[in-house]
Design a protein around this motif. Sequence first.
Motif, PDB file in Angstrom:
ATOM      1  N   VAL A  82       0.916  -1.090  -0.177  1.00 34.34           N
ATOM      2  CA  VAL A  82       0.021  -0.094  -0.138  1.00 34.34           C
ATOM      3  C   VAL A  82       1.056   1.260   0.135  1.00 34.34           C
ATOM      4  CG1 VAL A  82      -1.655   1.484   1.257  1.00 34.34           C
ATOM      5  CG2 VAL A  82      -2.121  -1.127   1.034  1.00 34.34           C
ATOM      6  N   VAL A  83       1.920   1.116   1.035  1.00 37.81           N
ATOM      7  CA  VAL A  83       2.625   2.469   0.925  1.00 37.81           C
ATOM      8  C   VAL A  83       3.471   2.839  -0.196  1.00 37.81           C
ATOM      9  CG1 VAL A  83       4.658   3.436   2.220  1.00 37.81           C
ATOM     10  CG2 VAL A  83       2.759   2.402   3.442  1.00 37.81           C
ATOM     11  N   GLY A  84       4.108   1.499  -0.781  1.00 41.65           N
ATOM     12  CA  GLY A  84       4.948   1.658  -1.858  1.00 41.65           C
ATOM     13  C   GLY A  84       4.102   1.989  -3.325  1.00 41.65           C
ATOM     14  N   TYR A  85       2.836   1.278  -3.656  1.00 40.50           N
ATOM     15  CA  TYR A  85       2.484   1.940  -4.602  1.00 40.50           C
ATOM     16  C   TYR A  85       1.624   3.330  -4.439  1.00 40.50           C
ATOM     17  CZ  TYR A  85       3.147  -2.672  -6.712  1.00 40.50           C
ATOM     18  OH  TYR A  85       3.699  -3.960  -7.317  1.00 40.50           O
ATOM     19  N   GLY A  86       1.220   3.356  -3.318  1.00 42.50           N
ATOM     20  CA  GLY A  86       0.778   4.728  -3.043  1.00 42.50           C
ATOM     21  C   GLY A  86       1.889   5.726  -3.245  1.00 42.50           C
ATOM     22  N   THR A  87       2.907   5.769  -2.693  1.00 38.72           N
ATOM     23  CA  THR A  87       4.070   6.788  -3.067  1.00 38.72           C
ATOM     24  C   THR A  87       4.325   6.955  -4.438  1.00 38.72           C
ATOM     25  OG1 THR A  87       5.141   6.055  -0.927  1.00 38.72           O
ATOM     26  CG2 THR A  87       6.385   7.305  -2.615  1.00 38.72           C
ATOM     27  N   ILE A 103       9.685   7.956  -6.598  1.00 38.56           N
ATOM     28  CA  ILE A 103       9.558   6.600  -7.060  1.00 38.56           C
ATOM     29  C   ILE A 103      10.425   5.629  -6.589  1.00 38.56           C
ATOM     30  CG2 ILE A 103       9.598   5.282  -9.475  1.00 38.56           C
ATOM     31  CD1 ILE A 103       8.519   8.006 -10.694  1.00 38.56           C
ATOM     32  N   LEU A 104      11.513   5.965  -6.321  1.00 39.06           N
ATOM     33  CA  LEU A 104      12.486   5.024  -5.941  1.00 39.06           C
ATOM     34  C   LEU A 104      12.302   4.726  -4.540  1.00 39.06           C
ATOM     35  CD1 LEU A 104      16.032   6.627  -7.159  1.00 39.06           C
ATOM     36  CD2 LEU A 104      14.960   4.452  -7.971  1.00 39.06           C
ATOM     37  N   ALA A 105      11.827   5.441  -3.694  1.00 41.10           N
ATOM     38  CA  ALA A 105      11.298   5.165  -2.325  1.00 41.10           C
ATOM     39  C   ALA A 105      10.179   4.283  -2.499  1.00 41.10           C
ATOM     40  CB  ALA A 105      10.842   6.290  -1.760  1.00 41.10           C
ATOM     41  N   GLY A 106       9.222   4.383  -3.394  1.00 49.80           N
ATOM     42  CA  GLY A 106       8.154   3.420  -3.340  1.00 49.80           C
ATOM     43  C   GLY A 106       8.495   2.042  -4.018  1.00 49.80           C
ATOM     44  N   ILE A 107       9.353   1.928  -4.746  1.00 50.02           N
ATOM     45  CA  ILE A 107      10.004   0.790  -5.157  1.00 50.02           C
ATOM     46  C   ILE A 107      10.902   0.086  -4.109  1.00 50.02           C
ATOM     47  CG2 ILE A 107      11.696  -0.231  -6.707  1.00 50.02           C
ATOM     48  CD1 ILE A 107      10.801   1.799  -9.023  1.00 50.02           C
ATOM     49  N   ALA A 108      11.598   0.960  -3.473  1.00 48.69           N
ATOM     50  CA  ALA A 108      12.508   0.177  -2.378  1.00 48.69           C
ATOM     51  C   ALA A 108      11.674  -0.308  -1.355  1.00 48.69           C
ATOM     52  CB  ALA A 108      13.163   1.358  -1.770  1.00 48.69           C
ATOM     53  N   ILE A 109      10.479  -0.069  -1.086  1.00 49.24           N
ATOM     54  CA  ILE A 109       9.820  -0.655   0.069  1.00 49.24           C
ATOM     55  C   ILE A 109       8.798  -1.889  -0.349  1.00 49.24           C
ATOM     56  CG2 ILE A 109       7.585   0.783  -0.003  1.00 49.24           C
ATOM     57  CD1 ILE A 109       8.521   0.832   3.325  1.00 49.24           C
ATOM     58  N   LEU A 110       8.755  -2.130  -1.793  1.00 53.76           N
ATOM     59  CA  LEU A 110       7.995  -3.327  -2.019  1.00 53.76           C
ATOM     60  C   LEU A 110       8.603  -4.659  -1.785  1.00 53.76           C
ATOM     61  CD1 LEU A 110       6.960  -1.778  -5.771  1.00 53.76           C
ATOM     62  CD2 LEU A 110       5.591  -2.170  -3.404  1.00 53.76           C
ATOM     63  N   PRO A 111       7.790  -5.525  -1.260  1.00 60.10           N
ATOM     64  CA  PRO A 111       8.407  -6.914  -0.654  1.00 60.10           C
ATOM     65  C   PRO A 111       9.225  -7.702  -2.025  1.00 60.10           C
ATOM     66  CG  PRO A 111       6.119  -6.457   0.132  1.00 60.10           C
ATOM     67  CD  PRO A 111       6.581  -5.322  -0.882  1.00 60.10           C
ATOM     68  N   PRO A 112       8.672  -7.428  -3.152  1.00 60.17           N
ATOM     69  CA  PRO A 112       9.716  -8.177  -4.044  1.00 60.17           C
ATOM     70  C   PRO A 112      11.105  -7.667  -4.341  1.00 60.17           C
ATOM     71  CG  PRO A 112       7.378  -7.703  -5.089  1.00 60.17           C
ATOM     72  CD  PRO A 112       7.601  -7.101  -3.663  1.00 60.17           C
ATOM     73  N   ILE A 113      11.310  -6.734  -3.946  1.00 66.13           N
ATOM     74  CA  ILE A 113      12.766  -5.986  -3.905  1.00 66.13           C
ATOM     75  C   ILE A 113      13.647  -6.850  -2.858  1.00 66.13           C
ATOM     76  CG2 ILE A 113      14.195  -4.298  -3.260  1.00 66.13           C
ATOM     77  CD1 ILE A 113      12.466  -3.738  -5.854  1.00 66.13           C
ATOM     78  N   ARG A 114      12.986  -7.274  -1.908  1.00 69.36           N
ATOM     79  CA  ARG A 114      13.893  -8.227  -0.961  1.00 69.36           C
ATOM     80  C   ARG A 114      14.153  -9.574  -1.647  1.00 69.36           C
ATOM     81  NH1 ARG A 114      10.844  -9.244   4.551  1.00 69.36           N
ATOM     82  NH2 ARG A 114      12.681  -9.737   5.069  1.00 69.36           N
ATOM     83  N   MET A 130      14.748  -1.782   4.414  1.00 66.98           N
ATOM     84  CA  MET A 130      13.895  -1.481   3.500  1.00 66.98           C
ATOM     85  C   MET A 130      12.886  -0.116   3.786  1.00 66.98           C
ATOM     86  SD  MET A 130      12.175  -4.898   2.445  1.00 66.98           S
ATOM     87  CE  MET A 130      10.691  -4.262   1.402  1.00 66.98           C
ATOM     88  N   ALA A 131      12.578  -0.108   5.055  1.00 62.21           N
ATOM     89  CA  ALA A 131      12.005   1.154   5.819  1.00 62.21           C
ATOM     90  C   ALA A 131      12.740   2.090   5.660  1.00 62.21           C
ATOM     91  CB  ALA A 131      11.443   0.837   7.001  1.00 62.21           C
ATOM     92  N   GLY A 132      14.110   1.878   6.084  1.00 61.64           N
ATOM     93  CA  GLY A 132      15.264   3.079   5.972  1.00 61.64           C
ATOM     94  C   GLY A 132      15.615   3.470   4.623  1.00 61.64           C
ATOM     95  N   LEU A 133      15.750   2.709   3.610  1.00 60.45           N
ATOM     96  CA  LEU A 133      15.776   3.272   2.205  1.00 60.45           C
ATOM     97  C   LEU A 133      14.540   4.033   1.678  1.00 60.45           C
ATOM     98  CD1 LEU A 133      17.412  -0.022   0.629  1.00 60.45           C
ATOM     99  CD2 LEU A 133      18.248   2.392   1.101  1.00 60.45           C
ATOM    100  N   TYR A 134      13.326   3.390   2.146  1.00 65.74           N
ATOM    101  CA  TYR A 134      12.188   4.436   1.878  1.00 65.74           C
ATOM    102  C   TYR A 134      12.127   5.753   2.609  1.00 65.74           C
ATOM    103  CZ  TYR A 134       7.410   5.742   1.693  1.00 65.74           C
ATOM    104  OH  TYR A 134       6.226   6.504   1.605  1.00 65.74           O
TER     105      TYR A 134
END
Length: 148
Positions: A82-87, A103-114, A130-134
């Motif tokens: 929700v936060v990633g796609y909302g951002t 956009i990079l913040a939103g991508i950084a928190i998406l679970p598939p990035i892990r 992930m939250a820190g990068l966001y």
Amino acid sequence: MPSCPRCDAPTDDGDRYCAECGAPQTEDAAEELDEYVQRQAQQVAGGGGGGEGGGDSGGGDGFADMADLNDREQLWRRGCYVVGYGTIVIALSIGKISSIPLILAGIAILPPIRRLTARPLGSSLKREVMAGLYAIFALIGVALYVLL
């Protein structure tokens, strides 16, 4: 010729299950069906479990299906989506140069990035990272938006 005790459909002597209604015809088939139902009930009830404290759980690559995760990890993943796609949506609606860090913040928190970062880095990023990068990318994006 024997018939099914549930639906009275004709069955053969060697049939384990009724071809019409699926009812077990032998004791072995009934026990097999009961074990299957119990395994399915455990999976639905959350018997798969998952680690507490934010670690990965499940398979060998450190990831599990949503059914295998505990409630806390499921809530974390859903919130990240929700936060990633909302951002990302907010960043795209801004349309300025400050939208790139957002956009990079939103991508950084998406679970598939892990999962995507696990192979090159040797292990997956923890959710705190992930939250820190966001937070870093979001702050840069907001600062650029305010300044520009």
